[in-house]
Design a protein around this motif. Structure first.
Motif, PDB file in Angstrom:
ATOM      1  N   ASP A 247       0.812  -1.225   0.000  1.00 22.97           N
ATOM      2  CA  ASP A 247       0.000   0.000   0.000  1.00 22.97           C
ATOM      3  C   ASP A 247       0.844   1.274   0.000  1.00 22.97           C
ATOM      4  O   ASP A 247       0.511   2.235  -0.712  1.00 22.97           O
ATOM      5  CB  ASP A 247      -0.958   0.010   1.185  1.00 22.97           C
ATOM      6  CG  ASP A 247      -2.062  -1.034   1.057  1.00 22.97           C
ATOM      7  OD1 ASP A 247      -2.133  -1.702   0.002  1.00 22.97           O
ATOM      8  OD2 ASP A 247      -2.856  -1.181   2.006  1.00 22.97           O
ATOM      9  N   VAL A 250       1.754   2.445  -3.416  1.00 16.95           N
ATOM     10  CA  VAL A 250       0.612   3.002  -4.144  1.00 16.95           C
ATOM     11  C   VAL A 250       0.410   4.456  -3.741  1.00 16.95           C
ATOM     12  O   VAL A 250       0.229   5.344  -4.576  1.00 16.95           O
ATOM     13  CB  VAL A 250      -0.663   2.187  -3.863  1.00 16.95           C
ATOM     14  CG1 VAL A 250      -1.855   2.787  -4.620  1.00 16.95           C
ATOM     15  CG2 VAL A 250      -0.466   0.735  -4.252  1.00 16.95           C
ATOM     16  N   ASP A 265      -7.785   3.212  -6.226  1.00 22.99           N
ATOM     17  CA  ASP A 265      -6.372   3.574  -6.134  1.00 22.99           C
ATOM     18  C   ASP A 265      -5.485   2.361  -6.383  1.00 22.99           C
ATOM     19  O   ASP A 265      -4.424   2.470  -7.022  1.00 22.99           O
ATOM     20  CB  ASP A 265      -6.053   4.157  -4.756  1.00 22.99           C
ATOM     21  CG  ASP A 265      -6.688   5.519  -4.528  1.00 22.99           C
ATOM     22  OD1 ASP A 265      -6.849   6.267  -5.506  1.00 22.99           O
ATOM     23  OD2 ASP A 265      -7.026   5.828  -3.364  1.00 22.99           O
ATOM     24  N   LEU A 266      -5.909   1.194  -5.885  1.00 19.42           N
ATOM     25  CA  LEU A 266      -5.103  -0.017  -6.046  1.00 19.42           C
ATOM     26  C   LEU A 266      -5.047  -0.463  -7.507  1.00 19.42           C
ATOM     27  O   LEU A 266      -4.151  -1.224  -7.882  1.00 19.42           O
ATOM     28  CB  LEU A 266      -5.664  -1.151  -5.182  1.00 19.42           C
ATOM     29  CG  LEU A 266      -5.712  -0.890  -3.677  1.00 19.42           C
ATOM     30  CD1 LEU A 266      -6.245  -2.114  -2.944  1.00 19.42           C
ATOM     31  CD2 LEU A 266      -4.334  -0.515  -3.139  1.00 19.42           C
ATOM     32  N   ARG A 268      -5.144   1.904  -9.997  1.00 24.87           N
ATOM     33  CA  ARG A 268      -4.631   3.028 -10.768  1.00 24.87           C
ATOM     34  C   ARG A 268      -3.216   2.717 -11.273  1.00 24.87           C
ATOM     35  O   ARG A 268      -2.346   2.312 -10.515  1.00 24.87           O
ATOM     36  CB  ARG A 268      -4.608   4.292  -9.907  1.00 24.87           C
ATOM     37  CG  ARG A 268      -4.192   5.546 -10.682  1.00 24.87           C
ATOM     38  CD  ARG A 268      -4.014   6.763  -9.783  1.00 24.87           C
ATOM     39  NE  ARG A 268      -5.211   7.091  -9.026  1.00 24.87           N
ATOM     40  CZ  ARG A 268      -5.370   8.243  -8.371  1.00 24.87           C
ATOM     41  NH1 ARG A 268      -4.385   9.146  -8.379  1.00 24.87           N
ATOM     42  NH2 ARG A 268      -6.471   8.472  -7.699  1.00 24.87           N
ATOM     43  N   THR A 270       0.235   3.532 -12.014  1.00 28.48           N
ATOM     44  CA  THR A 270       1.339   4.474 -11.789  1.00 28.48           C
ATOM     45  C   THR A 270       2.621   3.656 -11.717  1.00 28.48           C
ATOM     46  O   THR A 270       2.577   2.442 -11.475  1.00 28.48           O
ATOM     47  CB  THR A 270       1.180   5.263 -10.469  1.00 28.48           C
ATOM     48  OG1 THR A 270       1.527   4.416  -9.363  1.00 28.48           O
ATOM     49  CG2 THR A 270      -0.233   5.801 -10.301  1.00 28.48           C
ATOM     50  N   ASN A 273       2.719   1.723  -8.326  1.00 29.37           N
ATOM     51  CA  ASN A 273       1.631   0.856  -7.862  1.00 29.37           C
ATOM     52  C   ASN A 273       2.065  -0.602  -7.983  1.00 29.37           C
ATOM     53  O   ASN A 273       1.979  -1.220  -9.043  1.00 29.37           O
ATOM     54  CB  ASN A 273       0.358   1.089  -8.666  1.00 29.37           C
ATOM     55  CG  ASN A 273      -0.822   0.333  -8.090  1.00 29.37           C
ATOM     56  OD1 ASN A 273      -0.664  -0.565  -7.255  1.00 29.37           O
ATOM     57  ND2 ASN A 273      -2.019   0.688  -8.525  1.00 29.37           N
ATOM     58  N   TYR A 275       0.653  -3.136  -6.934  1.00 27.42           N
ATOM     59  CA  TYR A 275      -0.450  -4.054  -7.216  1.00 27.42           C
ATOM     60  C   TYR A 275      -0.572  -4.262  -8.723  1.00 27.42           C
ATOM     61  O   TYR A 275      -1.192  -5.226  -9.176  1.00 27.42           O
ATOM     62  CB  TYR A 275      -1.779  -3.503  -6.685  1.00 27.42           C
ATOM     63  CG  TYR A 275      -1.953  -3.644  -5.195  1.00 27.42           C
ATOM     64  CD1 TYR A 275      -2.672  -4.705  -4.649  1.00 27.42           C
ATOM     65  CD2 TYR A 275      -1.400  -2.719  -4.327  1.00 27.42           C
ATOM     66  CE1 TYR A 275      -2.839  -4.842  -3.283  1.00 27.42           C
ATOM     67  CE2 TYR A 275      -1.562  -2.832  -2.954  1.00 27.42           C
ATOM     68  CZ  TYR A 275      -2.277  -3.905  -2.437  1.00 27.42           C
ATOM     69  OH  TYR A 275      -2.431  -4.032  -1.070  1.00 27.42           O
TER      70      TYR A 275
END
Length: 335
Positions: A247, A250, A265-266, A268, A270, A273, A275
């Protein structure tokens, strides 16, 4: 004859008057030299660079340290310290005489301030700490953190100094600390600490990758005893080609993060991230301390692949998904 006698008496009278005046001036000047400043305690006076003798006198007078009149200028001239008064921030005890004040300014014994940077802060947060007390400008600090030429001068590869600003208590002096000075000091401390660490040859990650992993470990727990185990979890996941699913990575990748991490958000996309991306993020997400660095260099042996917070600062570690899901139900969903 009478005229000559009258003239002689006049000259004698004038000479006596001059002597009396000179004696009075001498006493007036001497009283200035031996009279201490009134009051108790200490007063802080900041002498900017480039301040002349008159400017210094005005600053000292404004703070009640001494009187700024012709006697001050005479004292500076006759003391031989006119070119030796140093800029800086001074703590001047009340009760010093004017010559003692001059000697203090000539000594250069300026105030030393201690600024503590905790582990786990980002470069932006570190800049805010230094800016709060007027040491630097945050915008200039952060610009240097990503300045490619400056990074090369410091011997740092990559696009940012995030992770290389070592958390420590630093001693700073007013008018001597600027953005570049502070950053050089922090990076030099990182280099010093890193050189003192034992880096196992068996590790396949390079220094930048190890620092990146240490930054993730730093953000995942504040419990020092857990860090080597959390580091092992991430090593185990990397070995199995599993995503790290951290987390804090992220959150670091969200510029406008509002404090509430959502399922969206998880998902998204980037660069940070974990995840979504495989392996490590492209760089550190904070500036880790020595314990986190030690943890990634010397993780404990374990087959754990998961951990979940117990909401008391510690975590439950699991080696399989079924056990992990049960821990999540118990500690995160209250079931």
């Amino acid at each position: 004859m009478r005229t000559r006698h009258a003239m002689r008496r006049l000259l004698i009278a004038l000479s006596l008057a001059v002597l009396v005046s000179l004696a009075g001036i001498g006493l007036w000047y001497r009283s200035y030299l031996v009279t201490p400043a009134p009051g108790q305690g200490e007063v802080v006076v900041d002498i900017p660079k480039g301040s002349g003798v008159r400017g210094i006198g005005a600053l000292l007078a404004a703070r009640g340290v001494l009187d700024n009149d012709i006697r001050y200028l005479a004292m500076v001239y006759f003391s031989g310290l006119r070119t030796k008064l140093k800029a800086g921030e001074y703590s001047i005890p009340r009760g010093l005489t004017p010559p003692q004040v001059l000697e203090l300014l000539a000594s250069g014994r300026t105030l030393r301030h201690r600024v503590t940077i905790p582990e786990g802060l980002t470069a932006a947060q570190i800049a805010a700490v230094f800016e709060q007390d007027g040491w630097i400008k945050q915008t200039r600090f952060l610009a240097l953190v990503k300045d490619a030429v400056f990074l090369r001068q410091l011997g740092i590869e990559g696009g940012s100094l995030e992770g290389y600003l070592f958390p420590e208590t630093y001693t700073l002096v007013r008018n001597e600390a600027d953005e570049a000075t502070v950053i050089r000091m922090m990076v030099a401390r990182f280099q010093q600490v890193w050189q003192a660490l034992e880096v196992p040859e068996s590790l396949e990650l390079n220094r930048h990758q190890l620092l990146t992993l240490a930054s993730v470990v730093e953000k995942e727990t504040g419990v020092e005893a857990e860090r080597p185990l959390i580091a092992r979890v991430f090593y185990n996941r990397l070995a199995k080609k599993m995503r790290l699913q951290s987390d804090p990575t992220v959150i670091y990748g969200i510029a406008d993060f509002n404090g509430n991490l959502t399922k969206a958000d998880l998902k998204r996309e980037t660069p940070y991230n974990t995840y979504v991306i495989p392996g490590l993020p492209p760089g550190p997400i904070c500036n880790p301390g020595r314990a986190a660095l030690e943890a990634v260099l010397h993780p404990v042996e374990s087959d754990a692949l998961y951990f979940v917070s117990k909401n008391d600062g510690t975590h439950v570690f699991s080696s399989n998904l079924a056990d992990h899901n049960r821990a999540v139900q118990r500690y995160q969903r209250g079931q």
